[in-house]
Design an enzyme around this catalytic site. Structure first.
Site, PDB file in Angstrom:
ATOM      1  CE  LYS A  25     -38.055 -24.055  28.376  1.00  0.00           C
ATOM      2  NZ  LYS A  25     -37.742 -23.827  26.941  1.00  0.00           N
ATOM      3  NE  ARG A  64     -33.857 -29.544  28.207  1.00  0.00           N
ATOM      4  CZ  ARG A  64     -33.703 -28.235  28.401  1.00  0.00           C
ATOM      5  NH1 ARG A  64     -33.792 -27.718  29.599  1.00  0.00           N
ATOM      6  NH2 ARG A  64     -33.458 -27.461  27.382  1.00  0.00           N
ATOM      7  NE  ARG A 120     -31.574 -17.431  23.925  1.00  0.00           N
ATOM      8  CZ  ARG A 120     -32.019 -18.584  24.401  1.00  0.00           C
ATOM      9  NH1 ARG A 120     -32.985 -18.605  25.292  1.00  0.00           N
ATOM     10  NH2 ARG A 120     -31.503 -19.717  23.975  1.00  0.00           N
ATOM     11  NE  ARG A 180     -28.543 -20.314  25.737  1.00  0.00           N
ATOM     12  CZ  ARG A 180     -29.653 -20.890  26.213  1.00  0.00           C
ATOM     13  NH1 ARG A 180     -30.443 -20.224  27.048  1.00  0.00           N
ATOM     14  NH2 ARG A 180     -29.969 -22.109  25.868  1.00  0.00           N
ATOM     15  NE  ARG A 213     -30.892 -25.206  22.504  1.00  0.00           N
ATOM     16  CZ  ARG A 213     -30.985 -23.877  22.504  1.00  0.00           C
ATOM     17  NH1 ARG A 213     -30.327 -23.171  21.601  1.00  0.00           N
ATOM     18  NH2 ARG A 213     -31.728 -23.272  23.388  1.00  0.00           N
TER      19      ARG A 213
HETATM   20  P1  AP5 Z   1     -36.383 -17.392  26.126  1.00  0.00           P
HETATM   21  O1  AP5 Z   1     -37.316 -16.907  27.168  1.00  0.00           O
HETATM   22  O2  AP5 Z   1     -34.910 -17.235  26.360  1.00  0.00           O
HETATM   23  O3  AP5 Z   1     -36.744 -18.913  25.716  1.00  0.00           O
HETATM   24  P2  AP5 Z   1     -36.625 -20.263  26.538  1.00  0.00           P
HETATM   25  O4  AP5 Z   1     -37.886 -21.022  26.341  1.00  0.00           O
HETATM   26  O5  AP5 Z   1     -36.203 -19.992  27.950  1.00  0.00           O
HETATM   27  O6  AP5 Z   1     -35.488 -20.949  25.687  1.00  0.00           O
HETATM   28  P3  AP5 Z   1     -34.093 -21.629  26.072  1.00  0.00           P
HETATM   29  O7  AP5 Z   1     -33.306 -21.691  24.792  1.00  0.00           O
HETATM   30  O8  AP5 Z   1     -33.427 -20.948  27.229  1.00  0.00           O
HETATM   31  O9  AP5 Z   1     -34.564 -23.028  26.472  1.00  0.00           O
HETATM   32  P4  AP5 Z   1     -33.787 -24.309  26.419  1.00  0.00           P
HETATM   33  O10 AP5 Z   1     -34.748 -25.178  27.101  1.00  0.00           O
HETATM   34  O11 AP5 Z   1     -33.307 -24.797  25.131  1.00  0.00           O
HETATM   35  O12 AP5 Z   1     -32.406 -23.936  27.134  1.00  0.00           O
HETATM   36  P5  AP5 Z   1     -31.843 -24.223  28.572  1.00  0.00           P
HETATM   37  O13 AP5 Z   1     -31.068 -23.059  28.988  1.00  0.00           O
HETATM   38  O14 AP5 Z   1     -32.907 -24.763  29.471  1.00  0.00           O
HETATM   39  O15 AP5 Z   1     -36.783 -16.663  24.749  1.00  0.00           O
HETATM   40  C1  AP5 Z   1     -36.065 -16.915  23.550  1.00  0.00           C
HETATM   41  C2  AP5 Z   1     -36.014 -15.621  22.711  1.00  0.00           C
HETATM   42  O16 AP5 Z   1     -37.335 -15.280  22.290  1.00  0.00           O
HETATM   43  C3  AP5 Z   1     -35.497 -14.386  23.491  1.00  0.00           C
HETATM   44  O17 AP5 Z   1     -34.712 -13.613  22.611  1.00  0.00           O
HETATM   45  C4  AP5 Z   1     -36.770 -13.626  23.894  1.00  0.00           C
HETATM   46  O18 AP5 Z   1     -36.545 -12.220  23.984  1.00  0.00           O
HETATM   47  C5  AP5 Z   1     -37.712 -13.985  22.756  1.00  0.00           C
HETATM   48  N1  AP5 Z   1     -39.105 -14.090  23.182  1.00  0.00           N
HETATM   49  C6  AP5 Z   1     -39.572 -14.811  24.248  1.00  0.00           C
HETATM   50  N2  AP5 Z   1     -40.907 -14.712  24.333  1.00  0.00           N
HETATM   51  C7  AP5 Z   1     -41.290 -13.933  23.269  1.00  0.00           C
HETATM   52  C8  AP5 Z   1     -42.556 -13.506  22.786  1.00  0.00           C
HETATM   53  N3  AP5 Z   1     -43.706 -13.863  23.400  1.00  0.00           N
HETATM   54  N4  AP5 Z   1     -42.588 -12.734  21.681  1.00  0.00           N
HETATM   55  C9  AP5 Z   1     -41.448 -12.396  21.049  1.00  0.00           C
HETATM   56  N5  AP5 Z   1     -40.218 -12.783  21.450  1.00  0.00           N
HETATM   57  C10 AP5 Z   1     -40.146 -13.544  22.550  1.00  0.00           C
HETATM   58  O19 AP5 Z   1     -30.873 -25.466  28.294  1.00  0.00           O
HETATM   59  C11 AP5 Z   1     -29.654 -25.314  27.578  1.00  0.00           C
HETATM   60  C12 AP5 Z   1     -28.912 -26.654  27.567  1.00  0.00           C
HETATM   61  O20 AP5 Z   1     -28.594 -27.059  28.930  1.00  0.00           O
HETATM   62  C13 AP5 Z   1     -29.683 -27.853  26.995  1.00  0.00           C
HETATM   63  O21 AP5 Z   1     -29.577 -27.931  25.592  1.00  0.00           O
HETATM   64  C14 AP5 Z   1     -28.990 -29.034  27.709  1.00  0.00           C
HETATM   65  O22 AP5 Z   1     -27.742 -29.328  27.119  1.00  0.00           O
HETATM   66  C15 AP5 Z   1     -28.728 -28.469  29.104  1.00  0.00           C
HETATM   67  N6  AP5 Z   1     -29.846 -28.743  30.052  1.00  0.00           N
HETATM   68  C16 AP5 Z   1     -30.621 -27.797  30.672  1.00  0.00           C
HETATM   69  N7  AP5 Z   1     -31.545 -28.399  31.454  1.00  0.00           N
HETATM   70  C17 AP5 Z   1     -31.361 -29.740  31.318  1.00  0.00           C
HETATM   71  C18 AP5 Z   1     -32.034 -30.888  31.843  1.00  0.00           C
HETATM   72  N8  AP5 Z   1     -33.084 -30.768  32.676  1.00  0.00           N
HETATM   73  N9  AP5 Z   1     -31.580 -32.111  31.476  1.00  0.00           N
HETATM   74  C19 AP5 Z   1     -30.528 -32.257  30.658  1.00  0.00           C
HETATM   75  N10 AP5 Z   1     -29.857 -31.205  30.102  1.00  0.00           N
HETATM   76  C20 AP5 Z   1     -30.276 -29.963  30.428  1.00  0.00           C
END
Ligand code: AP5
Length: 217
Positions: free
Chosen positions: A13, A88, A127, A160, A171
Site C-alpha cells: 500500500k 481499519r 523491508r 521497523r 498483525r
Molecule cells: P509496503 O508498501 O511498505 O507495504 P504496506 O502494505 O504499506 O505495509 P505496512 O506494513 O506499512 O502496512 P500496515 O498496514 O501493517 O502498517 P501501518 O504502517 O499502516 O511494502 C512492504 C515491503 O514489500 C517493502 O519492503 C516493499 O519494498 C515490498 N514490496 C511492496 N510491493 C512489492 C511488490 N509488488 N513486489 C515486491 N516487493 C514489494 O500500521 C502500523 C501500525 O500502526 C498498526 O499495526 C497499528 O498498530 C497502527 N495503526 C495504523 N493505522 C491504524 C488504524 N487505522 N487504526 C488503528 N491502528 C492503526
C-alpha cells in the site's frame, strides 16, 4: 480522486501510494506514518500508541478518528487523497462516511490489495525504510544501491520495530479479524475494486488510470 488502499500489512500500500500520489497530485495519508512520527517525537499520543504498535495491535478508534478528522481538513486534501491504512475497523469506516458527508465529499473507490500470507511475511521481514525521508526498500525485491543507505537522500535505512516475525503474524491475525470485514462493507456499497498485489510493483497503474478517467469529483 478520493481513494482508500485497503489490504494486509506488506501488501504494498505504501509503495504504490508514492506513485499514485505523485502522478495525480493527491495527499497521501498513512495513519501508520503519522503514528510513527508521533512515536519518534515522543508526544503523548506517540507514547500511548507505541505499545499497541509494537505488539501488532490496533490503536484505539477514537485516537485514530480524531487524527483523521484533523488531517482531512488540511489544504492539500482538497484535490483528493489516498487513505493508506485507514479505515481499519467498521467504526472507523462509519466515522469516515460521516466525516465525508459533512464535507460534501464522497469516495471514488476502495482498492483492496490481495496477497498470500507467506509472501507478506517475506516482504515485511526484508523491508527497510529510510530514517530521514521514509523511502521504502526491500533487501530481496528492491535493494538500495548501497547497503543500508537511501538512494533518494543518503539517509540510513532501518527496520521497523513491528517487522519482527512474531509481530508480523499478529498483525496478519488482527487484519483478518478486524479489518477484512471492511471488504464486504465496501463491496456492499459498490466501491470495492480488487487488485492482485502479488505481482510487479507497477501493476496498479491501469486500475488507477481507469478510476481517474471516471472520476467526476
Ligand atoms: P509496503 O508498501 O511498505 O507495504 P504496506 O502494505 O504499506 O505495509 P505496512 O506494513 O506499512 O502496512 P500496515 O498496514 O501493517 O502498517 P501501518 O504502517 O499502516 O511494502 C512492504 C515491503 O514489500 C517493502 O519492503 C516493499 O519494498 C515490498 N514490496 C511492496 N510491493 C512489492 C511488490 N509488488 N513486489 C515486491 N516487493 C514489494 O500500521 C502500523 C501500525 O500502526 C498498526 O499495526 C497499528 O498498530 C497502527 N495503526 C495504523 N493505522 C491504524 C488504524 N487505522 N487504526 C488503528 N491502528 C492503526
Amino acid at each position: 480522486m478520493r481513494l482508500i488502499f485497503l489490504g494486509p500489512p506488506g501488501a504494498g500500500k505504501g509503495t504504490q501510494a508514492v506513485f499514485v500520489k505523485e502522478t495525480y497530485g493527491l495527499a497521501h495519508i498513512s495513519t501508520g506514518d503519522i503514528l510513527r512520527a508521533q512515536v519518534k517525537q515522543e508526544t503523548e499520543l506517540g507514547k500511548a500508541a507505541k505499545g499497541y504498535m509494537d505488539a501488532g495491535k490496533l490503536v484505539p478508534d477514537d485516537v485514530i478518528i480524531g487524527m483523521i478528522r484533523e488531517r482531512l481538513g488540511e489544504e492539500d486534501c482538497a484535490k483528493g487523497f489516498i487513505l493508506d491504512g485507514f479505515p481499519r475497523t467498521v467504526p472507523q469506516a462509519v466515522a469516515l462516511a460521516e466525516l465525508l458527508q459533512s464535507m460534501g465529499r464522497n469516495l471514488t473507490a476502495v482498492i483492496c490489495f490481495d496477497a498470500a500470507d507467506d509472501l507478506l511475511v517475506e516482504r515485511l521481514s526484508g523491508r527497510r525504510t529510510c530514517r530521514n525521508c521514509g523511502a521504502i526498500y526491500n533487501v530481496s525485491f528492491h535493494p538500495p544501491e548501497k547497503e543500508n543507505v537511501c538512494d533518494a537522500c543518503g539517509g540510513p535505512l532501518m527496520q521497523r520495530d513491528d517487522d519482527r516475525e512474531e509481530v508480523i503474524r499478529n498483525r496478519l491475525r488482527v487484519y483478518k479479524e478486524q479489518t477484512a470485514p471492511l471488504i464486504e462493507h465496501y463491496e456492499h456499497e459498490g466501491l470495492l475494486r480488487r487488485f492482485d498485489a502479488g505481482g510487479a510493483p507497477d501493476s496498479l497503474v491501469a486500475l488507477v488510470a481507469e478510476l481517474a478517467g471516471k472520476d467526476d469529483a
